[in-house]
Design a protein around this motif. Structure first.
Motif, mmCIF file in Angstrom:
data_model
loop_
_atom_site.group_PDB
_atom_site.id
_atom_site.type_symbol
_atom_site.label_atom_id
_atom_site.label_comp_id
_atom_site.label_asym_id
_atom_site.label_seq_id
_atom_site.Cartn_x
_atom_site.Cartn_y
_atom_site.Cartn_z
ATOM 1 N N GLN A 49 5.663 -8.810 -0.979
ATOM 2 C CA GLN A 49 4.252 -8.796 -0.626
ATOM 3 C C GLN A 49 3.354 -9.168 -1.810
ATOM 4 O OE1 GLN A 49 3.070 -5.182 1.343
ATOM 5 N NE2 GLN A 49 0.967 -5.401 0.703
ATOM 6 N N ARG A 52 0.389 -11.854 -2.252
ATOM 7 C CA ARG A 52 -0.334 -12.084 -1.011
ATOM 8 C C ARG A 52 -1.583 -11.207 -1.028
ATOM 9 N NH1 ARG A 52 3.332 -13.798 3.456
ATOM 10 N NH2 ARG A 52 1.838 -12.832 4.853
ATOM 11 N N LYS A 53 -2.698 -11.769 -0.669
ATOM 12 C CA LYS A 53 -3.944 -11.017 -0.677
ATOM 13 C C LYS A 53 -3.963 -9.993 0.456
ATOM 14 C CE LYS A 53 -6.979 -14.662 -2.493
ATOM 15 N NZ LYS A 53 -8.176 -15.496 -2.166
ATOM 16 N N CYS A 58 -9.633 -10.913 0.630
ATOM 17 C CA CYS A 58 -9.877 -12.246 1.186
ATOM 18 C C CYS A 58 -11.365 -12.593 1.175
ATOM 19 C CB CYS A 58 -9.373 -12.323 2.621
ATOM 20 S SG CYS A 58 -7.588 -12.327 2.788
ATOM 21 N N GLU A 62 -11.054 -16.771 4.837
ATOM 22 C CA GLU A 62 -9.667 -16.285 4.925
ATOM 23 C C GLU A 62 -9.568 -15.090 5.862
ATOM 24 O OE1 GLU A 62 -8.102 -17.393 0.424
ATOM 25 O OE2 GLU A 62 -9.259 -15.550 0.761
ATOM 26 N N ARG A 66 -7.414 -14.778 9.470
ATOM 27 C CA ARG A 66 -6.457 -13.711 9.799
ATOM 28 C C ARG A 66 -6.840 -13.002 11.094
ATOM 29 N NH1 ARG A 66 -4.333 -10.399 4.473
ATOM 30 N NH2 ARG A 66 -3.876 -12.230 3.165
ATOM 31 N N GLY A 415 -1.615 -7.891 3.987
ATOM 32 C CA GLY A 415 -1.062 -9.182 3.596
ATOM 33 C C GLY A 415 0.448 -9.205 3.667
ATOM 34 N N PRO A 417 4.284 -9.736 5.381
ATOM 35 C CA PRO A 417 4.872 -10.775 6.231
ATOM 36 C C PRO A 417 4.721 -10.414 7.707
ATOM 37 C CG PRO A 417 6.366 -10.189 4.441
ATOM 38 C CD PRO A 417 5.250 -9.202 4.399
#
Length: 553
Positions: A49, A52-53, A58, A62, A66, A415, A417
């Motif tokens: 992780q 990743r933001k 964000c 961004e 999401r 953020g 996966p």
């Protein structure tokens, strides 16, 4: 209160499937150091992780991307899950990012769900009761460690010491020594008041040690609601309305189904059956409102989540103090993490219950959460305090979809996966429903075919008394037996012979939590049928707690 098969819950319950979190690292011995050198799956996930933001980091574009991806994911749930409609609220950093609906309020009229559609939030109400007591603590009208009997002198449970030493804080964290959902038949569909329900709780069995056994208890929240009423000098519903809902501008939220008649944009509850879904009426939960009675919307509940994440402050106005916020989020009762749970969510290592909230760790963050299960409606709410993030999912069906979408939103916020929680949980839910109906078939299928009742039907009739719930009456109608559980007017059943003195219970009315079951008539040494035992397979209402004995004529 639900949670594939739970209410409070649930849920659902919860049980209600609750979420919790707090992560520890133990390197106190050479052995521990050796283990620490290996990368565990949870640590590997955190390392994956990194870089990743989180949603909080964000920029606006961004974040919007999401949110749009999450919206598209939520829409796909309508294709697979037996859920007519649902609503989702998402907040972050004091702002409502998302308050939208999906699907319909009920398939019979196809009216769309939106962010203002009303749903039962069930056991998510428990945090409101805890907050009401926190307000009274802030006003120095009571203390968390007050003995319950100081405010409710008639309070009695299975043991004199437990009864006398039970504190206000104990009522809120499920460590009374009662079993999970114990006593819920006392309030479900009965005319008993909270005071009458608590008076009967002295007949409930002890399930574990006081203050060290986790047993999810709705009836203890009834006691907490009565303390709010006594100390706050107004009914629980009025206190919640005046001190919490109105200050937060939760204008559509109410504390009783009796308020729905004058309102619009209301979702209909649905029971999940072996063949699909079926619309059912709203069930009045007024007697246990302090444990699960609030009805709200995604938009209104977003204001509640903002209050919680702001530690008791809403738009510059204090509702309860930061000290009380801290008290309500302190772990109080340890909840074991099962092997199955570890396998499903390896990023969670610890679970506990606080005051109206569940706590757990997930991907190195603390989650504060709760589920809710009402007749025909499940919900789930998760807060991530460090990320100033909250999500609530409200549905008009009884599945684990709320958990699936809430965790997908949590992964979006962190953020993490992408994980297809919906697909995983749909398979698990489908398997659990098959197991549920297999349990019913096992109970109602004759084990010894071609037998007859051992007595004439008239010998089975009479009044049978249960100290906990009250009377059951068995009568003969049109050459068959009829059972009436007199504390619940809807619990009327036709009895069909299975084998010997065991009969199938075929309820005349539909219930959200259970279907058919069996009843056994037990004779004494002289052959007189003097006792009843009910076996009604379900995961929420414990018919095995009912001990009926014949009342002499």
């Amino acid at each position: 209160m639900k949670i594939a098969a739970h209410r409070r819950f649930s849920f659902c319950l919860i049980h209600l499937t609750l979420s919790w979190m707090s992560s520890w690292l133990l390197l106190a011995s050479p052995t521990a150091c050796c283990f620490a050198q290996e990368t565990s799956p949870a640590i590997a996930a955190i390392e994956q992780q990194r870089g990743r933001k989180t949603l909080l980091q964000c920029n606006e574009d961004e974040r919007n991307t999401r949110i749009q991806r999450f919206r598209a994911y939520a829409e796909t749930a309508l294709d697979g899950w037996p859920v007519p409609g649902f609503s989702i609220g998402i907040v972050q950093d004091g702002k409502v990012l998302f308050a939208e609906g999906f699907g319909v309020r009920t398939p019979s009229n196809s009216e769309a769900v939106d962010g203002d559609t009303l749903f039962a939030i069930a056991s998510n109400s428990k945090a409101f009761t805890a907050a009401a007591l926190a307000i009274l603590v802030d006003e120095k009208k009571l203390h968390w460690d007050d003995r319950v009997q100081e405010h409710l002198p008639s309070f009695r449970l299975f043991d004199p010491y437990v009864s006398s030493d039970m504190r206000v804080v104990d009522l809120l964290c499920h460590r009374s020594g009662l079993g999970t959902f114990s006593g819920d038949l006392l309030w479900y569909g009965t005319p008993y008041t909270p005071e009458e329900i608590l008076a009967r709780c002295r007949h409930l069995p002890q399930a574990g040690p006081f203050r060290s056994h986790y047993g999810y208890s709705n009836v203890m929240y009834l006691a907490a609601g009565l303390i709010v009423e006594k100390v706050g000098q107004k009914p629980w519903g009025e206190f919640i309305q005046e001190r919490i809902l109105e200050p937060l501008h939760m204008k559509r939220s109410v504390t009783s189904t009796t308020k729905l008649a004058s309102m619009t944009n209301i979702a209909s509850p649905h029971k999940n059956t072996e063949g699909g879904i079926e619309e059912i009426p709203w069930m009045n939960w007024d007697s246990m409102a302090a444990a699960g009675g609030i009805i709200s919307s995604a938009r209104d509940m977003s204001q509640w989540m903002i209050l919680q994440l702001n530690e008791g402050e809403w738009k510059g106005k204090p509702i309860f103090s930061k000290e009380s916020s801290d008290a309500m989020w302190q772990p109080r009762t340890i909840i074991p993490v099962s092997a199955a749970s570890k396998k499903r969510i390896p990023q969670t290592h610890f679970r506990s219950y606080a005051l109206g909230w569940g706590l757990a760790d997930y991907r190195g963050k603390q989650l504060v959460s709760h589920g809710g299960g009402y007749d025909g409606m499940y919900s789930h709410q998760i807060l991530i305090p460090e990320e100033k993030f909250g999500v609530i999912v409200l549905t008009n069906s009884m599945t684990s979809l709320p958990d699936s979408l809430a965790y997908r939103a949590v992964d979006m916020a962190l953020g993490a996966p992408d994980r297809d929680w919906s697909e995983e949980n749909l398979k698990r839910y489908s398997d659990s429903r098959k197991e549920f109906y297999d349990r019913i078939r096992e109970v109602v299928t004759p084990k010894v075919p071609n037998t007859n009742p051992s007595h004439p039907l008239e010998a089975y009739s009479g009044v049978f008394r249960c100290p906990l719930l009250g009377d059951a009456k068995v009568t003969v109608e049109s050459e068959h037996l009829v059972l009436q559980i007199q504390a619940n007017p809807n619990m009327v059943a036709d009895l069909e012979p299975i084998h010997y003195d065991t009969f199938r219970i075929k309820w005349r009315n539909k219930f959200a939590w259970y279907d058919d079951g069996a009843i056994l008539f037990i004779p004494n040494a002289t052959g007189e049928l003097v006792e009843l035992k009910l076996d009604v397979p379900n995961d929420d209402l414990w018919f095995h707690e009912l001990q009926f004995r014949r009342v002499p004529e």
